[in-house]
Design a protein around this motif. Structure first.
Motif, PDB file in Angstrom:
ATOM      1  N   ALA A   1       0.980  -1.148   0.187  1.00  0.00           N
ATOM      2  CA  ALA A   1       0.114  -0.174   0.023  1.00  0.00           C
ATOM      3  C   ALA A   1       0.785   1.176  -0.068  1.00  0.00           C
ATOM      4  N   LYS A   2       2.117   1.097   0.736  1.00  0.00           N
ATOM      5  CA  LYS A   2       2.822   2.267   0.979  1.00  0.00           C
ATOM      6  C   LYS A   2       3.398   2.629  -0.610  1.00  0.00           C
ATOM      7  N   CYS A   3       4.086   1.663  -1.207  1.00  0.00           N
ATOM      8  CA  CYS A   3       4.512   1.522  -2.456  1.00  0.00           C
ATOM      9  C   CYS A   3       3.442   2.179  -3.603  1.00  0.00           C
ATOM     10  N   LEU A   4       2.224   1.795  -3.522  1.00  0.00           N
ATOM     11  CA  LEU A   4       0.991   2.116  -4.468  1.00  0.00           C
ATOM     12  C   LEU A   4       0.797   3.495  -4.196  1.00  0.00           C
ATOM     13  N   ALA A   5       0.534   3.885  -2.811  1.00  0.00           N
ATOM     14  CA  ALA A   5       0.261   5.411  -2.245  1.00  0.00           C
ATOM     15  C   ALA A   5       1.173   6.460  -2.854  1.00  0.00           C
ATOM     16  N   ALA A   6       2.560   6.017  -2.915  1.00  0.00           N
ATOM     17  CA  ALA A   6       3.547   7.129  -3.484  1.00  0.00           C
ATOM     18  C   ALA A   6       3.312   7.661  -4.831  1.00  0.00           C
ATOM     19  N   PHE A   7       3.242   8.844  -4.912  1.00  0.00           N
ATOM     20  CA  PHE A   7       2.764   9.229  -6.307  1.00  0.00           C
ATOM     21  C   PHE A   7       1.645   8.790  -6.994  1.00  0.00           C
ATOM     22  N   ALA A   8       0.675   8.584  -6.159  1.00  0.00           N
ATOM     23  CA  ALA A   8      -0.782   7.929  -6.371  1.00  0.00           C
ATOM     24  C   ALA A   8      -0.656   6.774  -7.523  1.00  0.00           C
ATOM     25  N   GLY A   9       0.380   5.903  -7.522  1.00  0.00           N
ATOM     26  CA  GLY A   9       0.589   5.040  -8.353  1.00  0.00           C
ATOM     27  C   GLY A   9       1.453   5.172  -9.691  1.00  0.00           C
ATOM     28  N   ASP A  10       1.967   6.315  -9.677  1.00  0.00           N
ATOM     29  CA  ASP A  10       3.001   6.575 -10.893  1.00  0.00           C
ATOM     30  C   ASP A  10       4.110   6.047 -10.510  1.00  0.00           C
ATOM     31  N   PHE A  11       4.390   4.606 -10.862  1.00  0.00           N
ATOM     32  CA  PHE A  11       5.320   3.986 -10.283  1.00  0.00           C
ATOM     33  C   PHE A  11       6.750   4.523 -10.813  1.00  0.00           C
ATOM     34  N   ALA A  12       6.808   4.801 -12.119  1.00  0.00           N
ATOM     35  CA  ALA A  12       8.121   5.383 -12.666  1.00  0.00           C
ATOM     36  C   ALA A  12       8.539   6.334 -11.719  1.00  0.00           C
ATOM     37  N   ARG A  13       7.965   7.366 -11.184  1.00  0.00           N
ATOM     38  CA  ARG A  13       8.210   8.235 -10.305  1.00  0.00           C
ATOM     39  C   ARG A  13       8.801   7.603  -8.826  1.00  0.00           C
ATOM     40  N   THR A  14       8.131   6.476  -8.611  1.00  0.00           N
ATOM     41  CA  THR A  14       8.457   5.854  -7.289  1.00  0.00           C
ATOM     42  C   THR A  14       9.915   5.291  -7.545  1.00  0.00           C
ATOM     43  N   LEU A  15      10.087   4.715  -8.697  1.00  0.00           N
ATOM     44  CA  LEU A  15      11.314   4.103  -8.783  1.00  0.00           C
ATOM     45  C   LEU A  15      12.393   4.930  -8.958  1.00  0.00           C
ATOM     46  N   ASP A  16      12.251   6.244  -9.466  1.00  0.00           N
ATOM     47  CA  ASP A  16      13.131   7.170  -9.642  1.00  0.00           C
ATOM     48  C   ASP A  16      13.518   7.600  -7.821  1.00  0.00           C
ATOM     49  N   TYR A  17      12.422   7.860  -7.225  1.00  0.00           N
ATOM     50  CA  TYR A  17      12.549   8.312  -5.636  1.00  0.00           C
ATOM     51  C   TYR A  17      13.202   7.104  -5.108  1.00  0.00           C
ATOM     52  N   LEU A  18      12.877   5.854  -5.410  1.00  0.00           N
ATOM     53  CA  LEU A  18      13.759   4.675  -4.691  1.00  0.00           C
ATOM     54  C   LEU A  18      15.187   4.661  -5.149  1.00  0.00           C
ATOM     55  N   GLU A  19      15.403   4.939  -6.357  1.00  0.00           N
ATOM     56  CA  GLU A  19      16.935   4.773  -6.603  1.00  0.00           C
ATOM     57  C   GLU A  19      17.601   6.146  -6.386  1.00  0.00           C
ATOM     58  N   GLY A  20      17.193   7.286  -5.802  1.00  0.00           N
ATOM     59  CA  GLY A  20      17.794   8.424  -5.420  1.00  0.00           C
ATOM     60  C   GLY A  20      17.994   9.454  -6.417  1.00  0.00           C
ATOM     61  N   TYR A  21      17.241   9.303  -7.591  1.00  0.00           N
ATOM     62  CA  TYR A  21      17.433  10.142  -8.716  1.00  0.00           C
ATOM     63  C   TYR A  21      16.401  11.464  -8.496  1.00  0.00           C
ATOM     64  N   SER A  22      15.465  11.177  -7.497  1.00  0.00           N
ATOM     65  CA  SER A  22      14.783  12.549  -7.231  1.00  0.00           C
ATOM     66  C   SER A  22      14.278  12.618  -5.578  1.00  0.00           C
ATOM     67  N   THR A  23      14.119  13.717  -5.326  1.00  0.00           N
ATOM     68  CA  THR A  23      13.763  13.936  -4.005  1.00  0.00           C
ATOM     69  C   THR A  23      12.237  14.308  -3.639  1.00  0.00           C
ATOM     70  N   ALA A  24      11.556  14.820  -4.694  1.00  0.00           N
ATOM     71  CA  ALA A  24      10.199  15.121  -4.489  1.00  0.00           C
ATOM     72  C   ALA A  24       9.250  14.191  -4.021  1.00  0.00           C
ATOM     73  N   PHE A  25       8.374  14.473  -3.351  1.00  0.00           N
ATOM     74  CA  PHE A  25       7.497  13.181  -2.825  1.00  0.00           C
ATOM     75  C   PHE A  25       5.888  13.804  -2.687  1.00  0.00           C
ATOM     76  N   SER A  26       5.108  12.673  -2.867  1.00  0.00           N
ATOM     77  CA  SER A  26       3.598  12.786  -2.699  1.00  0.00           C
ATOM     78  C   SER A  26       3.075  11.543  -2.553  1.00  0.00           C
ATOM     79  N   ALA A  27       1.998  11.551  -1.708  1.00  0.00           N
ATOM     80  CA  ALA A  27       1.502  10.076  -1.198  1.00  0.00           C
ATOM     81  C   ALA A  27       0.017  10.223  -1.064  1.00  0.00           C
ATOM     82  N   LEU A  28      -0.776   9.322  -1.309  1.00  0.00           N
ATOM     83  CA  LEU A  28      -2.067   9.109  -1.009  1.00  0.00           C
ATOM     84  C   LEU A  28      -2.293   8.540   0.617  1.00  0.00           C
ATOM     85  N   PRO A  29      -3.449   9.010   1.353  1.00  0.00           N
ATOM     86  CA  PRO A  29      -3.261   8.315   2.540  1.00  0.00           C
ATOM     87  C   PRO A  29      -3.784   7.039   2.755  1.00  0.00           C
ATOM     88  N   ILE A  30      -3.184   6.376   3.914  1.00  0.00           N
ATOM     89  CA  ILE A  30      -3.407   4.949   4.254  1.00  0.00           C
ATOM     90  C   ILE A  30      -3.889   4.832   5.364  1.00  0.00           C
TER      91      ILE A  30
END
Ligand SMILES: NC(=O)c1ccc[n+]([C@@H]2O[C@H](COP(=O)([O-])OP(=O)(O)OC[C@H]3O[C@@H](n4cnc5c(N)ncnc54)[C@H](O)[C@@H]3O)[C@@H](O)[C@H]2O)c1
Ligand SMILES: [Fe+2]
Length: 365
Positions: free
Chosen positions: A101-130
């Motif tokens: 749920a946390k991984c899907l909440a990140a960027f409202a399911g925009d997984f390419a952005r989640t991967l960028d964040y995970l790999e340290g390519y970006s620091t911006a973040f947003s998430a749906l509530p859980i």
């Protein structure tokens, strides 16, 4: 000077799950759970109270990996486009479901952005509530702001971490754990014990994290051996769930340490359940933790009900006896390791981020 922070609104008690509709607060909701009749029944009960979900993702498996998360995130991303009000994610399950749920909440399911964040390519973040509804008493993920992401293709484990990933609400209902079989009760209970102890022998500890960790560890040492022979006992289930959540409150502020870092390679290589992989080494790690800081020694002596001088022998023996009585092997060979492999793993783990949290000093076998 120290600080402690945890923003999760915790609701604990029998039938806490039935308050889920109230906490959804008429928002569209996406339900994440396992593909299992028990959970289908709970999903039906929730729909009767909260209305139909926007989407159900009911194929969460153990240890969510990147391929699963990418496919599930695409479904959420698509569904999210059809509603004006942002949905809330209801995670009904153990750590695998809550972490998904946390991984899907990140960027409202925009997984390419989640991967960028995970790999340290970006620091911006947003998430749906859980809203987290734990059905195991183990991971404490309902009160932490990180998720484990498994990447078996690259034999690694990643950690998605951001303050916005703290669940809005955690509904801890001891009824939900009653269906856990013996083996899962043991593995998840030992995961919670491991969180508590790893939070004690931790360079990031503070008086409040130590307090939560002690409460959790003492309860688990007393309750887990009784619960495994009395699986239907709701009182014992309730105490274990409370202990696991307390351990979560402790390590939400310290993170874990050496035993967890040792565990990840074992789970990736041998498929060992997380709770077993991070607990079979606890007696060894306890021996290495003793004698490095008075507050840690005192905390451990209270947990094991021995004097500080007795920790390295009687305390360690008590932990070994617990694993033995639960049928958890302490033999390195059962985890695919010989003495050299173990020494190498310990050294590599001690240098990782979690390993550096360890306040003791590892010794070679
Ligand atoms: N985010 C964190 O802070 C954190 C901490 C520790 C572990 N983890 C992660 O959590 C995962 C492990 O989670 P887990 O140990 O809770 O187990 P899990 O979610 O992987 O579930 C294990 C099994 O238990 C079954 N199950 C769950 N609840 C049940 C119930 N009430 N009755 C019957 N069966 C039930 C599931 O169907 C599944 O087959 C790992 O991926 C681990 O890396 C996360
Ligand atoms: Fe864990």
């Amino acid at each position: 000077m120290w600080s402690y922070r945890n923003p999760v609104h915790l609701q604990f008690g029998l039938d806490a799950f039935d308050r889920c509709a109230e906490f959804i607060r008429q928002r569209p909701y996406v339900l994440l759970t396992y593909d299992h009749p028990l959970f289908a029944d709970l999903a039906k009960r929730l729909a009767e109270q909260a209305g139909a979900p926007l989407l159900v993702i009911d194929d969460v498996r153990e240890n969510p990996d990147i391929d699963f998360l990418r496919a599930a995130a695409a479904r959420l991303h698509q569904a999210n486009r059809t509603v004006e009000k942002a949905p809330v994610l209801v995670a009904l399950g153990g750590g695998s479901v809550i972490d998904s749920a946390k991984c899907l909440a990140a960027f409202a399911g925009d997984f390419a952005r989640t991967l960028d964040y995970l790999e340290g390519y970006s620091t911006a973040f947003s998430a749906l509530p859980i809203i987290a509804v734990p059905t195991t008493a183990g991971t404490g993920s309902e009160v932490t702001c990180w998720a484990t992401v498994w990447d078996p293709a690259n034999q690694r484990k990643l950690s998605l971490s951001h303050d916005l990933l703290y669940p809005e609400v955690a509904l801890c209902d001891p009824h939900l754990g009653r269906s856990l079989p013996r083996s899962l009760t043991i593995a998840t209970g030992l995961d919670a014990l491991s969180h508590a102890l790893e939070s004690v022998w931790n360079t990031q500890r503070n008086p409040l994290s130590l307090h939560y960790a002690e409460m959790a560890a003492k309860t688990i040492l007393e309750v887990l051996p009784r619960l495994v022979d009395d699986l239907d006992n709701l009182h014992l289930r309730s105490r274990m769930l409370q202990a696991a959540t307390c351990a979560g409150l402790a390590f939400s502020n310290t993170r874990t340490a050496l035993a967890h870092n040792i565990s990840y390679a074992i789970t990736l290589e041998q498929g060992t359940a997380h709770g077993i992989a991070c607990s079979f080494s606890l007696p060894r790690v306890l021996r290495w933790a003793v004698g490095h800081a008075p507050d840690i020694d005192e905390s451990l002596s209270r947990i094991f009900a021995v004097t500080v001088d007795q920790l390295a022998d009687v305390g360690v023996a008590r932990l070994e006896a617990l694993l033995d009585c639960l049928g958890v092997s302490r033999e390195l060979a059962d985890y695919g390791l010989d003495a050299d492999g173990w020494n190498h793993l310990v050294m590599a783990s001690a240098q990782g981020a979690r390993g550096r949290n360890f306040a003791g000093q590892p010794c070679m076998e």
